[in-house]
Design a protein around this motif. Structure first.
Motif, PDB file in Angstrom:
ATOM      1  N   LYS A   1      -1.986  -2.292  -5.555  1.00 12.82           N
ATOM      2  CA  LYS A   1      -3.200  -2.237  -4.737  1.00 12.82           C
ATOM      3  C   LYS A   1      -3.989  -3.537  -4.859  1.00 12.82           C
ATOM      4  CE  LYS A   1      -6.533   0.202  -2.575  1.00 12.82           C
ATOM      5  NZ  LYS A   1      -7.134  -0.800  -1.739  1.00 12.82           N
TER       6      LYS A   1
ATOM      7  N   LYS B   1       0.890   0.773 -12.429  1.00 13.43           N
ATOM      8  CA  LYS B   1       1.664  -0.053 -11.483  1.00 13.43           C
ATOM      9  C   LYS B   1       1.095   0.084 -10.071  1.00 13.43           C
ATOM     10  CE  LYS B   1       4.861  -2.783 -10.111  1.00 13.43           C
ATOM     11  NZ  LYS B   1       4.728  -4.212 -10.351  1.00 13.43           N
ATOM     12  N   ALA B   2       0.670   1.269  -9.700  1.00 15.53           N
ATOM     13  CA  ALA B   2       0.061   1.476  -8.382  1.00 15.53           C
ATOM     14  C   ALA B   2      -1.219   0.642  -8.263  1.00 15.53           C
ATOM     15  CB  ALA B   2      -0.243   2.953  -8.159  1.00 15.53           C
TER      16      ALA B   2
ATOM     17  N   LEU C   1       3.933   5.667  -5.684  1.00 13.17           N
ATOM     18  CA  LEU C   1       3.835   5.724  -7.148  1.00 13.17           C
ATOM     19  C   LEU C   1       2.793   6.754  -7.583  1.00 13.17           C
ATOM     20  CD1 LEU C   1       4.076   1.951  -8.132  1.00 13.17           C
ATOM     21  CD2 LEU C   1       5.801   3.721  -8.471  1.00 13.17           C
ATOM     22  N   LEU C   2       1.680   6.822  -6.880  1.00 13.83           N
ATOM     23  CA  LEU C   2       0.657   7.817  -7.208  1.00 13.83           C
ATOM     24  C   LEU C   2       1.169   9.237  -6.968  1.00 13.83           C
ATOM     25  CD1 LEU C   2      -2.546   6.084  -5.814  1.00 13.83           C
ATOM     26  CD2 LEU C   2      -1.884   6.383  -8.214  1.00 13.83           C
TER      27      LEU C   2
ATOM     28  N   THR D   1       0.828  -1.205   0.000  1.00 15.12           N
ATOM     29  CA  THR D   1       0.000   0.000   0.000  1.00 15.12           C
ATOM     30  C   THR D   1       0.862   1.255   0.000  1.00 15.12           C
ATOM     31  OG1 THR D   1      -1.736  -1.203   1.167  1.00 15.12           O
ATOM     32  CG2 THR D   1      -1.857   1.194   1.233  1.00 15.12           C
TER      33      THR D   1
ATOM     34  N   GLN E   1       3.928   1.514  -1.176  1.00 13.06           N
ATOM     35  CA  GLN E   1       4.564   1.628  -2.489  1.00 13.06           C
ATOM     36  C   GLN E   1       3.574   2.183  -3.517  1.00 13.06           C
ATOM     37  OE1 GLN E   1       7.919   1.197  -2.948  1.00 13.06           O
ATOM     38  NE2 GLN E   1       7.760   1.031  -0.729  1.00 13.06           N
ATOM     39  N   ALA E   2       2.334   1.715  -3.472  1.00 19.40           N
ATOM     40  CA  ALA E   2       1.313   2.219  -4.393  1.00 19.40           C
ATOM     41  C   ALA E   2       1.085   3.712  -4.171  1.00 19.40           C
ATOM     42  CB  ALA E   2       0.011   1.446  -4.210  1.00 19.40           C
ATOM     43  N   SER E   3       1.050   4.112  -2.908  1.00 21.74           N
ATOM     44  CA  SER E   3       0.864   5.522  -2.580  1.00 21.74           C
ATOM     45  C   SER E   3       2.012   6.384  -3.121  1.00 21.74           C
ATOM     46  CB  SER E   3       0.753   5.673  -1.064  1.00 21.74           C
ATOM     47  OG  SER E   3       0.672   7.015  -0.698  1.00 21.74           O
TER      48      SER E   3
END
Length: 64
Positions: A38, A33-34, A14-15, A8, A10-12
């Motif tokens: 997720k 990728k995000a 990337l965003l 989570t 890492q996704a944040s």
């Protein structure tokens, strides 16, 4: 396996990077990728497991 918290985060990140770039192609790839991260994180339990293997005890070595 990576934990839900890690994926989570890492996704944040990337965003966040996607919002700061002026390159629309890169932004789209980062958002994609995000979304992948997720979707990997969603089915995982909310609490990440510790770093110790399940068969390791914190009591230290036992005397034989």
């Amino acid at each position: 396996m990576l934990g839900k918290t890690y994926l989570t985060k890492q996704a944040s990140l990337l965003l966040e990077f996607a919002r700061t770039t002026s390159d629309s192609e890169l932004s789209a790839k980062l958002i994609s990728k995000a979304a992948d991260l997720k979707s990997q994180a969603d089915p995982l339990p909310d609490k990440d497991q510790g770093l110790q293997a399940p068969d390791v005890h914190s009591n230290g070595p036992t005397a034989s």
